[in-house]
Design a protein around this motif. Sequence first.
Motif, short mmCIF file in Angstrom:
data_model
loop_
_atom_site.label_atom_id
_atom_site.label_comp_id
_atom_site.label_asym_id
_atom_site.label_seq_id
_atom_site.Cartn_x
_atom_site.Cartn_y
_atom_site.Cartn_z
N THR A 77 20.35 52.20 -50.60
CA THR A 77 19.22 51.78 -51.32
C THR A 77 18.97 52.95 -52.20
OG1 THR A 77 17.41 52.72 -49.99
CG2 THR A 77 18.33 50.39 -49.08
N GLU A 78 17.77 52.83 -53.26
CA GLU A 78 17.57 53.76 -54.07
C GLU A 78 16.44 54.76 -53.43
OE1 GLU A 78 18.58 50.03 -56.28
OE2 GLU A 78 17.51 50.38 -54.49
N SER A 81 18.63 59.34 -53.35
CA SER A 81 19.69 59.27 -54.65
C SER A 81 20.19 60.95 -54.71
CB SER A 81 18.86 58.94 -55.99
OG SER A 81 17.77 59.85 -56.09
N SER A 100 28.41 55.44 -64.01
CA SER A 100 27.98 54.03 -64.15
C SER A 100 29.18 53.08 -64.29
CB SER A 100 26.79 54.17 -65.34
OG SER A 100 27.88 54.26 -66.30
N ALA A 107 20.07 48.48 -62.40
CA ALA A 107 19.55 49.76 -61.65
C ALA A 107 19.62 50.95 -62.48
CB ALA A 107 20.06 50.00 -60.55
N GLN A 108 19.65 50.83 -63.97
CA GLN A 108 19.94 51.84 -64.88
C GLN A 108 18.57 52.07 -65.65
OE1 GLN A 108 23.47 51.39 -66.91
NE2 GLN A 108 24.87 51.53 -65.07
N TRP A 112 18.40 56.98 -64.08
CA TRP A 112 18.66 56.65 -62.87
C TRP A 112 19.94 55.63 -62.84
CZ3 TRP A 112 16.21 57.10 -57.67
CH2 TRP A 112 15.17 57.87 -57.50
N LYS A 114 23.19 53.40 -60.77
CA LYS A 114 23.51 53.06 -59.12
C LYS A 114 25.27 52.88 -59.56
CE LYS A 114 21.63 50.54 -56.18
NZ LYS A 114 20.86 49.26 -55.48
N SER A 120 22.91 55.63 -55.39
CA SER A 120 22.20 55.98 -56.66
C SER A 120 22.17 57.39 -57.04
CB SER A 120 20.67 55.62 -56.23
OG SER A 120 20.46 54.19 -55.96
N TRP A 121 22.11 57.92 -58.26
CA TRP A 121 22.34 59.06 -58.91
C TRP A 121 21.18 59.03 -60.04
CZ3 TRP A 121 26.23 62.44 -57.57
CH2 TRP A 121 27.34 61.69 -56.66
N GLN A 122 20.79 60.41 -60.50
CA GLN A 122 20.01 60.57 -61.49
C GLN A 122 20.62 61.64 -62.33
OE1 GLN A 122 15.81 61.49 -60.36
NE2 GLN A 122 16.27 60.90 -58.23
#
Length: 164
Positions: A77-78, A81, A100, A107-108, A112, A114, A120-122
Amino acid sequence: MSGKIRKITPNLWFDFQAEEAAKLYTSLFQDSRINRVTRYGKESYDPTSEGKAMTVEFELDGQYFIALNGGPEFKFTEAISFVVHCEDQAEVDHFWNGLSEGGDEKAQQCGWLKDRFGVSWQIVPTKLNELLAGGDPDRAGRVMKALLQMHKIDIAELERAYEG
């Protein structure tokens, strides 16, 4: 993990994509490697998993991780991250494009994303903090307004917003 047990190591639970994810992640980050893959044997919880990766120990730019193929029981889940601090737009583009691809486009937002495995990544330029914490609330407000319109962060656009 290069023989040394770490005090804290993030553990990522995948269905059966741990090895594929570790390969993608280590291909994107410098100073990264897969250190060990442990495979399921005959006595696995799932007879179809024999020979597949059970755990994958890897590191990204010196940060150790363990990826576990545990089955479909749990999902990412978010709420968790990973923040990737980027020095310039080329680095933002590199990580954004690599992580991505095949991910969840809904989710972008605001840096951010997914990835295709649900992680999830930032992807954040270090310049963003400078622009937001510059001491001028009007400039910071313009930067935040521009940021909220972005998916992948565009440093030049943030700088234009900062200047007004």
